[in-house]
Write a protein that holds these residues in place. Sequence first.
Motif, PDB file in Angstrom:
ATOM      1  N   THR A  77       0.808  -1.224   0.000  1.00 31.47           N
ATOM      2  CA  THR A  77       0.000   0.000   0.000  1.00 31.47           C
ATOM      3  C   THR A  77       0.840   1.273   0.000  1.00 31.47           C
ATOM      4  O   THR A  77       0.307   2.350  -0.247  1.00 31.47           O
ATOM      5  CB  THR A  77      -0.906   0.070   1.242  1.00 31.47           C
ATOM      6  OG1 THR A  77      -0.086   0.134   2.429  1.00 31.47           O
ATOM      7  CG2 THR A  77      -1.832  -1.140   1.321  1.00 31.47           C
ATOM      8  N   THR A  78       2.130   1.157   0.274  1.00 32.08           N
ATOM      9  CA  THR A  78       2.973   2.329   0.489  1.00 32.08           C
ATOM     10  C   THR A  78       4.245   2.216  -0.341  1.00 32.08           C
ATOM     11  O   THR A  78       4.850   1.141  -0.428  1.00 32.08           O
ATOM     12  CB  THR A  78       3.334   2.459   1.976  1.00 32.08           C
ATOM     13  OG1 THR A  78       2.117   2.572   2.739  1.00 32.08           O
ATOM     14  CG2 THR A  78       4.199   3.671   2.234  1.00 32.08           C
ATOM     15  N   VAL A  79       4.642   3.317  -0.944  1.00 34.30           N
ATOM     16  CA  VAL A  79       5.880   3.367  -1.718  1.00 34.30           C
ATOM     17  C   VAL A  79       6.765   4.477  -1.157  1.00 34.30           C
ATOM     18  O   VAL A  79       6.305   5.605  -0.962  1.00 34.30           O
ATOM     19  CB  VAL A  79       5.606   3.636  -3.211  1.00 34.30           C
ATOM     20  CG1 VAL A  79       6.922   3.737  -3.989  1.00 34.30           C
ATOM     21  CG2 VAL A  79       4.726   2.552  -3.810  1.00 34.30           C
ATOM     22  N   VAL A  80       8.018   4.145  -0.878  1.00 26.79           N
ATOM     23  CA  VAL A  80       9.012   5.153  -0.525  1.00 26.79           C
ATOM     24  C   VAL A  80       9.778   5.521  -1.789  1.00 26.79           C
ATOM     25  O   VAL A  80      10.205   4.641  -2.540  1.00 26.79           O
ATOM     26  CB  VAL A  80       9.980   4.638   0.559  1.00 26.79           C
ATOM     27  CG1 VAL A  80      11.076   5.670   0.834  1.00 26.79           C
ATOM     28  CG2 VAL A  80       9.235   4.310   1.846  1.00 26.79           C
ATOM     29  N   VAL A  81       9.933   6.802  -2.023  1.00 26.78           N
ATOM     30  CA  VAL A  81      10.734   7.293  -3.143  1.00 26.78           C
ATOM     31  C   VAL A  81      11.803   8.217  -2.579  1.00 26.78           C
ATOM     32  O   VAL A  81      11.485   9.195  -1.886  1.00 26.78           O
ATOM     33  CB  VAL A  81       9.873   8.045  -4.179  1.00 26.78           C
ATOM     34  CG1 VAL A  81      10.750   8.837  -5.153  1.00 26.78           C
ATOM     35  CG2 VAL A  81       8.993   7.071  -4.946  1.00 26.78           C
ATOM     36  N   GLY A  82      13.048   7.901  -2.842  1.00 31.46           N
ATOM     37  CA  GLY A  82      14.122   8.790  -2.453  1.00 31.46           C
ATOM     38  C   GLY A  82      14.254   9.915  -3.466  1.00 31.46           C
ATOM     39  O   GLY A  82      14.242   9.671  -4.670  1.00 31.46           O
ATOM     40  N   VAL A  83      14.361  11.141  -2.981  1.00 29.63           N
ATOM     41  CA  VAL A  83      14.642  12.281  -3.858  1.00 29.63           C
ATOM     42  C   VAL A  83      16.043  12.754  -3.490  1.00 29.63           C
ATOM     43  O   VAL A  83      16.244  13.372  -2.437  1.00 29.63           O
ATOM     44  CB  VAL A  83      13.613  13.411  -3.673  1.00 29.63           C
ATOM     45  CG1 VAL A  83      13.934  14.560  -4.639  1.00 29.63           C
ATOM     46  CG2 VAL A  83      12.199  12.905  -3.906  1.00 29.63           C
ATOM     47  N   HIS A  84      17.014  12.411  -4.334  1.00 23.34           N
ATOM     48  CA  HIS A  84      18.392  12.741  -3.989  1.00 23.34           C
ATOM     49  C   HIS A  84      18.673  14.198  -4.319  1.00 23.34           C
ATOM     50  O   HIS A  84      18.608  14.617  -5.475  1.00 23.34           O
ATOM     51  CB  HIS A  84      19.391  11.834  -4.714  1.00 23.34           C
ATOM     52  CG  HIS A  84      20.786  12.035  -4.188  1.00 23.34           C
ATOM     53  ND1 HIS A  84      21.653  12.949  -4.736  1.00 23.34           N
ATOM     54  CD2 HIS A  84      21.416  11.487  -3.120  1.00 23.34           C
ATOM     55  CE1 HIS A  84      22.774  12.943  -4.031  1.00 23.34           C
ATOM     56  NE2 HIS A  84      22.657  12.063  -3.057  1.00 23.34           N
ATOM     57  N   SER A  85      18.993  14.966  -3.273  1.00 17.87           N
ATOM     58  CA  SER A  85      19.142  16.421  -3.375  1.00 17.87           C
ATOM     59  C   SER A  85      20.539  16.784  -2.888  1.00 17.87           C
ATOM     60  O   SER A  85      20.776  16.831  -1.688  1.00 17.87           O
ATOM     61  CB  SER A  85      18.080  17.109  -2.508  1.00 17.87           C
ATOM     62  OG  SER A  85      16.799  16.536  -2.726  1.00 17.87           O
ATOM     63  N   PRO A  86      21.492  17.047  -3.780  1.00 16.05           N
ATOM     64  CA  PRO A  86      22.904  17.113  -3.391  1.00 16.05           C
ATOM     65  C   PRO A  86      23.282  18.353  -2.604  1.00 16.05           C
ATOM     66  O   PRO A  86      22.754  19.441  -2.822  1.00 16.05           O
ATOM     67  CB  PRO A  86      23.638  17.101  -4.741  1.00 16.05           C
ATOM     68  CG  PRO A  86      22.658  17.699  -5.699  1.00 16.05           C
ATOM     69  CD  PRO A  86      21.311  17.223  -5.234  1.00 16.05           C
ATOM     70  N   LYS A  87      24.218  18.159  -1.667  1.00 19.97           N
ATOM     71  CA  LYS A  87      24.868  19.283  -0.997  1.00 19.97           C
ATOM     72  C   LYS A  87      26.176  19.621  -1.708  1.00 19.97           C
ATOM     73  O   LYS A  87      26.439  20.771  -2.026  1.00 19.97           O
ATOM     74  CB  LYS A  87      25.146  18.949   0.472  1.00 19.97           C
ATOM     75  CG  LYS A  87      26.013  20.004   1.165  1.00 19.97           C
ATOM     76  CD  LYS A  87      26.392  19.618   2.589  1.00 19.97           C
ATOM     77  CE  LYS A  87      27.370  20.638   3.163  1.00 19.97           C
ATOM     78  NZ  LYS A  87      27.803  20.297   4.543  1.00 19.97           N
ATOM     79  N   PHE A  88      27.007  18.601  -1.952  1.00 23.16           N
ATOM     80  CA  PHE A  88      28.317  18.799  -2.556  1.00 23.16           C
ATOM     81  C   PHE A  88      28.235  18.643  -4.073  1.00 23.16           C
ATOM     82  O   PHE A  88      27.357  17.947  -4.596  1.00 23.16           O
ATOM     83  CB  PHE A  88      29.320  17.789  -1.993  1.00 23.16           C
ATOM     84  CG  PHE A  88      29.681  18.026  -0.554  1.00 23.16           C
ATOM     85  CD1 PHE A  88      30.615  18.990  -0.201  1.00 23.16           C
ATOM     86  CD2 PHE A  88      29.086  17.286   0.451  1.00 23.16           C
ATOM     87  CE1 PHE A  88      30.946  19.214   1.122  1.00 23.16           C
ATOM     88  CE2 PHE A  88      29.410  17.499   1.781  1.00 23.16           C
ATOM     89  CZ  PHE A  88      30.346  18.461   2.120  1.00 23.16           C
ATOM     90  N   VAL A  89      29.177  19.256  -4.780  1.00 24.76           N
ATOM     91  CA  VAL A  89      29.229  19.165  -6.238  1.00 24.76           C
ATOM     92  C   VAL A  89      29.315  17.710  -6.686  1.00 24.76           C
ATOM     93  O   VAL A  89      28.630  17.285  -7.624  1.00 24.76           O
ATOM     94  CB  VAL A  89      30.423  19.982  -6.782  1.00 24.76           C
ATOM     95  CG1 VAL A  89      30.665  19.674  -8.250  1.00 24.76           C
ATOM     96  CG2 VAL A  89      30.170  21.470  -6.594  1.00 24.76           C
ATOM     97  N   HIS A  90      30.138  16.920  -6.014  1.00 28.34           N
ATOM     98  CA  HIS A  90      30.288  15.517  -6.394  1.00 28.34           C
ATOM     99  C   HIS A  90      28.971  14.761  -6.320  1.00 28.34           C
ATOM    100  O   HIS A  90      28.723  13.844  -7.111  1.00 28.34           O
ATOM    101  CB  HIS A  90      31.328  14.847  -5.487  1.00 28.34           C
ATOM    102  CG  HIS A  90      31.400  13.359  -5.645  1.00 28.34           C
ATOM    103  ND1 HIS A  90      31.713  12.743  -6.839  1.00 28.34           N
ATOM    104  CD2 HIS A  90      31.171  12.349  -4.758  1.00 28.34           C
ATOM    105  CE1 HIS A  90      31.687  11.427  -6.687  1.00 28.34           C
ATOM    106  NE2 HIS A  90      31.360  11.163  -5.438  1.00 28.34           N
ATOM    107  N   GLU A  91      28.105  15.154  -5.400  1.00 28.50           N
ATOM    108  CA  GLU A  91      26.836  14.439  -5.234  1.00 28.50           C
ATOM    109  C   GLU A  91      25.843  14.739  -6.358  1.00 28.50           C
ATOM    110  O   GLU A  91      24.786  14.115  -6.431  1.00 28.50           O
ATOM    111  CB  GLU A  91      26.220  14.801  -3.884  1.00 28.50           C
ATOM    112  CG  GLU A  91      27.038  14.270  -2.720  1.00 28.50           C
ATOM    113  CD  GLU A  91      26.495  14.738  -1.387  1.00 28.50           C
ATOM    114  OE1 GLU A  91      26.262  13.878  -0.523  1.00 28.50           O
ATOM    115  OE2 GLU A  91      26.306  15.957  -1.215  1.00 28.50           O
ATOM    116  N   ALA A  92      26.187  15.696  -7.232  1.00 32.17           N
ATOM    117  CA  ALA A  92      25.357  15.962  -8.407  1.00 32.17           C
ATOM    118  C   ALA A  92      25.762  15.089  -9.597  1.00 32.17           C
ATOM    119  O   ALA A  92      25.121  15.138 -10.649  1.00 32.17           O
ATOM    120  CB  ALA A  92      25.447  17.440  -8.789  1.00 32.17           C
ATOM    121  N   ASP A  93      26.816  14.303  -9.441  1.00 33.07           N
ATOM    122  CA  ASP A  93      27.262  13.366 -10.477  1.00 33.07           C
ATOM    123  C   ASP A  93      26.344  12.143 -10.449  1.00 33.07           C
ATOM    124  O   ASP A  93      26.251  11.454  -9.434  1.00 33.07           O
ATOM    125  CB  ASP A  93      28.712  12.977 -10.186  1.00 33.07           C
ATOM    126  CG  ASP A  93      29.239  11.894 -11.118  1.00 33.07           C
ATOM    127  OD1 ASP A  93      28.529  11.497 -12.057  1.00 33.07           O
ATOM    128  OD2 ASP A  93      30.380  11.428 -10.879  1.00 33.07           O
TER     129      ASP A  93
END
Length: 610
Positions: A77-93
């Motif tokens: 009945t439930t779905v978890v969706v991660g929304v990856h929201s970067p802090k560091f420049v590398h995390e936008a890769d």
Amino acid sequence: MNDAASAPTPAPAPRRARVRAPELIGKGGWINTGGKDLKLADFRGRTLILDFWTFCCINCLHVLDELRELEEKHRDTTVVVGVHSPKFVHEADHQAVVDAVERYGVHHPVLDDPELATWKQYAVRAWPTLVVIDPEGYVVAQHAGEGHAHAIERLVEQLEAEHEAKGTLRRGDGPYVPPEPVATDLRFPGKALRLPSGRFLVSDTTRHQLVELEADGETLVRRIGDGDFREPQGLALLPSGKVIVADTVNHALRTVDPGTGAVERVAGTGRQWWQGSPTSGPALEVDLSSPWDVAWWQGRVWIAMAGVHQLWTYDPETGTVEVAAGTTNEGLVDGPAAEAWFAQPSGLAAAGDRLWIADSETSALRWIDTGGVVHTAVGTGLFDFGHRDGDAGQALLQHPLGVTALPDGSVAVSDTYNHALRRYDPATGEVTTLATDLREPSGAVLDGGEIVVVESARHRLTRLRLPEEAVRVEGVAHRTQRAATEVAPGTLRLDVVFQAPEGQKLDTRYGPSTRLLVSSTPPELLAKGAGAGTDLFRELELDPAVTEGVLHVSAMAASCDDPAGGTSRSETGGEYPACHVHRQDWGVPVRLTRDGASRLPLVLAGLDDA
């Protein structure tokens, strides 16, 4: 006699605010969906939990673990969706996000949002933040920080019942598609240790084991700890010949006998430390929080307690643990150990009268002396990072996870998000680059005249000869991608929004149930309003002469089951209310403008209706 007919009619539940959920947008696309792009409409009929996270953030990793049981229990009945929201420049890769999803065992769809588009649409201000959307597509709750899984599960159960009755609930399998497994001897290794035998012991983090390799750093000898560890990280050799291991997700320390492979828990209960828990005592009776590295120094094991931004120690002789430095507030503040602030300390290296610390979230290299005073060698705070060599006062790192003492008195820094090995020389105060093109180096260990680097995202150890000359790198500087909040100079009303979960009330049995701590960088930004208090609101006075800065806000609220709505029963037969601690630290970049806001709401739990 049945009294049901004469019982008073229960009051109707308060009507939830009807806020339509914005669309899910992310330039990086979707992960764990088998290549399918998803829209908000694809989740209609299911309860949707959006988990706004970034993979550098220890609190985000805690929430991933908190949600696992709920995901499994309500999977139809439930779905978890991660929304990856970067802090560091590398995390936008994008590939770095894909790696992190595998590294941390994320078993739900993830939207890669490198430009923070969905973050902005949902007005998120902190990592982690959870947003609950009902089966008809309306936002019904928002929670920042850790400790909310119980409240969200209760809400999920209410939404299930409500929408089952309305006919708007749709059961079935979710959209998660697991990636294909990859065969490698190591999978996202964390740290390495050179054993007296010349072999290497490596924490094979994603496979939850230790791996012993031959002296070549490649040939597999054996695996240790089947079922004992969860995402182990740091390793240190004890005088007894045993190896002590930071068993990170189990919130414990364990020892390994290199001869027999026997594993023993020596510290931690397996439960995560929360505010109000003991900070010293018998090691097996005190909770820990995500120990990330360990080092033997000054006759004790020092622990980089990343989960609470502190250093702890473990004394094998007395079998005790205690806090050694840090207040649990996240930031960069030097001085006496009891007053210092850290931000996810993740690497340790003992070197004579100094213990070096890789303080990852402040992109800093720090050290503590034998007198218990904390110093910073490189780094300025939570929001400035980059790759810049030269004088340490202006040099920049990007989320380093490891530090290694070198024979000449300098230190090598595993500059993780810059994919580099850096060097800081205390004699000259200079920072240089030793090597580049390393993929997320997370630790390194000396082997004669060479240094063996843990290339975590290449799943291997890489042997380097320490160069005579530094590598020349074009310097870059960054600030976190989060836009500054525009606020008016003068009086600013700070409101931390907290609504106790349904069926609970604030826990006032032992005094105030809430706490608020406010400070700023630079300190001059706050003319009035800094310090600690028990109200979740405060009138701040901002100095108009300071045009921008960061407000640091730490809030805590404790809530317990309302006895009027039923109680839990203890193992000894007594009744007690189940209690929960909700906590979040915010670092809010602000810019003072004449037309800026005069109120700053930060949601700890609930919805801001003001």
